[in-house]
Design a protein around this motif. Structure first.
Motif, PDB file in Angstrom:
ATOM      1  N   UNK A 170       0.826  -1.206   0.000  1.00 44.68           N
ATOM      2  CA  UNK A 170       0.000   0.000   0.000  1.00 44.68           C
ATOM      3  C   UNK A 170       0.862   1.258   0.000  1.00 44.68           C
ATOM      4  N   UNK A 171       1.968   1.225   0.713  1.00 44.54           N
ATOM      5  CA  UNK A 171       2.872   2.376   0.722  1.00 44.54           C
ATOM      6  C   UNK A 171       3.441   2.636  -0.663  1.00 44.54           C
ATOM      7  N   UNK A 172       3.824   1.577  -1.363  1.00 39.93           N
ATOM      8  CA  UNK A 172       4.389   1.742  -2.701  1.00 39.93           C
ATOM      9  C   UNK A 172       3.342   2.266  -3.686  1.00 39.93           C
ATOM     10  N   UNK A 173       2.100   1.869  -3.512  1.00 38.32           N
ATOM     11  CA  UNK A 173       1.023   2.318  -4.398  1.00 38.32           C
ATOM     12  C   UNK A 173       0.411   3.636  -3.958  1.00 38.32           C
ATOM     13  N   UNK A 174       0.957   4.243  -2.897  1.00 38.09           N
ATOM     14  CA  UNK A 174       0.451   5.520  -2.384  1.00 38.09           C
ATOM     15  C   UNK A 174      -1.009   5.416  -1.966  1.00 38.09           C
ATOM     16  N   UNK A 175      -1.349   4.333  -1.287  1.00 42.52           N
ATOM     17  CA  UNK A 175      -2.717   4.109  -0.804  1.00 42.52           C
ATOM     18  C   UNK A 175      -2.696   4.218   0.715  1.00 42.52           C
ATOM     19  N   UNK A 176      -3.259   5.259   1.301  1.00 40.74           N
ATOM     20  CA  UNK A 176      -3.263   5.374   2.765  1.00 40.74           C
ATOM     21  C   UNK A 176      -4.218   4.370   3.399  1.00 40.74           C
ATOM     22  N   UNK A 177      -3.825   3.860   4.557  1.00 43.12           N
ATOM     23  CA  UNK A 177      -4.650   2.930   5.331  1.00 43.12           C
ATOM     24  C   UNK A 177      -5.101   3.651   6.592  1.00 43.12           C
ATOM     25  N   UNK A 178      -6.389   3.990   6.659  1.00 44.83           N
ATOM     26  CA  UNK A 178      -6.964   4.568   7.860  1.00 44.83           C
ATOM     27  C   UNK A 178      -7.435   3.441   8.774  1.00 44.83           C
ATOM     28  N   UNK A 179      -7.349   3.681  10.063  1.00 42.99           N
ATOM     29  CA  UNK A 179      -7.689   2.648  11.033  1.00 42.99           C
ATOM     30  C   UNK A 179      -8.581   3.231  12.119  1.00 42.99           C
ATOM     31  N   UNK A 180      -9.729   2.598  12.313  1.00 42.75           N
ATOM     32  CA  UNK A 180     -10.616   2.927  13.417  1.00 42.75           C
ATOM     33  C   UNK A 180     -10.721   1.676  14.275  1.00 42.75           C
ATOM     34  N   UNK A 181     -10.034   1.682  15.397  1.00 45.64           N
ATOM     35  CA  UNK A 181      -9.962   0.494  16.250  1.00 45.64           C
ATOM     36  C   UNK A 181     -10.895   0.677  17.434  1.00 45.64           C
ATOM     37  N   UNK A 182     -11.786  -0.280  17.638  1.00 49.08           N
ATOM     38  CA  UNK A 182     -12.797  -0.160  18.683  1.00 49.08           C
ATOM     39  C   UNK A 182     -12.573  -1.156  19.812  1.00 49.08           C
ATOM     40  N   UNK A 183     -11.502  -1.942  19.750  1.00 46.67           N
ATOM     41  CA  UNK A 183     -11.236  -2.923  20.787  1.00 46.67           C
ATOM     42  C   UNK A 183     -10.780  -2.289  22.089  1.00 46.67           C
ATOM     43  N   UNK A 184     -10.486  -3.144  23.052  1.00 43.84           N
ATOM     44  CA  UNK A 184     -10.097  -2.662  24.380  1.00 43.84           C
ATOM     45  C   UNK A 184      -8.723  -2.002  24.359  1.00 43.84           C
ATOM     46  N   UNK A 185      -7.744  -2.661  23.735  1.00 42.07           N
ATOM     47  CA  UNK A 185      -6.393  -2.124  23.643  1.00 42.07           C
ATOM     48  C   UNK A 185      -6.133  -1.624  22.239  1.00 42.07           C
ATOM     49  N   UNK A 186      -4.998  -0.971  22.061  1.00 38.15           N
ATOM     50  CA  UNK A 186      -4.618  -0.501  20.738  1.00 38.15           C
ATOM     51  C   UNK A 186      -4.097  -1.647  19.881  1.00 38.15           C
ATOM     52  N   UNK A 187      -4.160  -1.454  18.579  1.00 38.90           N
ATOM     53  CA  UNK A 187      -3.668  -2.445  17.630  1.00 38.90           C
ATOM     54  C   UNK A 187      -2.314  -1.997  17.103  1.00 38.90           C
ATOM     55  N   UNK A 188      -1.270  -2.769  17.400  1.00 40.70           N
ATOM     56  CA  UNK A 188       0.070  -2.422  16.924  1.00 40.70           C
ATOM     57  C   UNK A 188       0.142  -2.526  15.405  1.00 40.70           C
ATOM     58  N   UNK A 189      -0.531  -3.509  14.811  1.00 38.26           N
ATOM     59  CA  UNK A 189      -0.495  -3.684  13.367  1.00 38.26           C
ATOM     60  C   UNK A 189      -1.129  -2.492  12.654  1.00 38.26           C
ATOM     61  N   UNK A 190      -2.274  -2.052  13.131  1.00 37.10           N
ATOM     62  CA  UNK A 190      -2.955  -0.930  12.482  1.00 37.10           C
ATOM     63  C   UNK A 190      -2.238   0.388  12.745  1.00 37.10           C
ATOM     64  N   UNK A 191      -1.610   0.516  13.905  1.00 37.25           N
ATOM     65  CA  UNK A 191      -0.810   1.718  14.155  1.00 37.25           C
ATOM     66  C   UNK A 191       0.332   1.820  13.154  1.00 37.25           C
TER      67      UNK A 191
END
Length: 292
Positions: A170-191
């Protein structure tokens, strides 16, 4: 080697690919009901389509065993105004999600009792990137693509390699990945995904107002974001997962050939087969010791 920067985009037209977490094991233990979550997401998707008649919305259901496309606004059968008492967006999406949940339940793998399996985020990200690449090739002037991950289940360390490959693609294709995480803790992968691809990572503090957070943070197109002050991540968890036990680690051993990560020392890399030998002593130094 030029890739996405050489493409021509429409400034205010968006191609929004949404990955929707439908993991039934997570929603069974989460205090916020899935029906309420889905109703607010549907209102947000409808507002995206109302912002511009050329906007496109694609929804990918992310289960714990499989992923599937459940809605495509460019499909001809989704152009109907209403079906009975409900807009086509709502009726078609709800029908497809119910069918997907039934199929995904049949593929349920053996798991330990009392544990919540992770959602197949790597699969949904790969499907989102495949759809975007197809749009690049079919349309002479494609809309600006972006991915929005609506995730609730915890990260699956066993998906680390596949998710990182999708992030760099996605970085190479210039496609941003937005993340809305609703779980209890943060997501390291989505960060990491949002940080590397210049997207937005946000964890709503109150899920009762989820629609307000989605509409104010994630509804803006990429052109309009340059004029707005959107939330930024305070910190990013850059920890990796080891290739041997699939555990999140702070420190580890890295193969100098294929860059595989291990939590323990190994004599041989399980990925590329490289042998990790001990450094041989210098011959001249050994001769000097003998003479002394």
């Amino acid at each position: 080697m030029p890739s996405a920067p050489s493409k021509i985009y429409a400034d205010d037209v968006s191609l929004l690919v949404v990955t929707l977490d439908t993991n039934p094991f997570f929603w069974a233990t989460f205090p916020f009901p899935f029906a309420e979550f889905l109703s607010q997401v549907l209102a947000f998707l409808n507002s995206i389509l109302l912002l511009g008649q050329l906007n496109q919305v694609i929804v990918i259901a992310t289960g714990c065993n499989s992923c599937a496309y459940v809605y495509d606004s460019s499909s001809e059968r989704n152009h109907g105004a209403t079906t009975g008492t409900m807009p086509a967006l709502y009726s078609n999406l709800l029908h497809n999600i119910n069918e997907f949940l039934a199929r995904d339940r049949q593929l349920d793998a053996i798991r330990k009792p009392g544990t919540v399996p992770s959602s197949l985020l790597s699969g949904s990200l790969s499907m989102a990137l495949c759809y975007i690449q197809r749009a690049f090739r079919l349309e002479p002037m494609p809309p600006q693509p972006r991915i929005l991950c609506l995730q609730g289940a915890a990260d699956g360390p066993e998906q680390y390699v596949a998710i990182m490959n999708a992030i760099f693609s996605a970085q190479r294709s210039m496609v941003p990945i937005d993340s809305c995480y609703i779980g209890s803790n943060n997501s390291a992968f989505l960060q990491q995904a949002s940080y590397i691809t210049s997207g937005i990572y946000y964890k709503p503090p109150q899920l009762d107002g989820l629609y307000q957070y989605l509409s104010t943070v994630f509804a803006t197109d990429l052109h309009s974001r340059t004029f707005l002050r959107l939330p930024k991540s305070v910190g990013v968890d850059f920890r990796a997962s080891c290739f041997c036990h699939k555990r999140t680690i702070d420190m580890g051993f890295v193969c100098s050939v294929c860059l595989s990560i291990f939590c323990e020392h190994h004599d041989k890399c399980s990925t590329c087969g490289s042998v990790f030998g001990q450094a041989q002593p210098d011959a001249s130094a050994a001769n000097r010791k003998r003479k002394a």
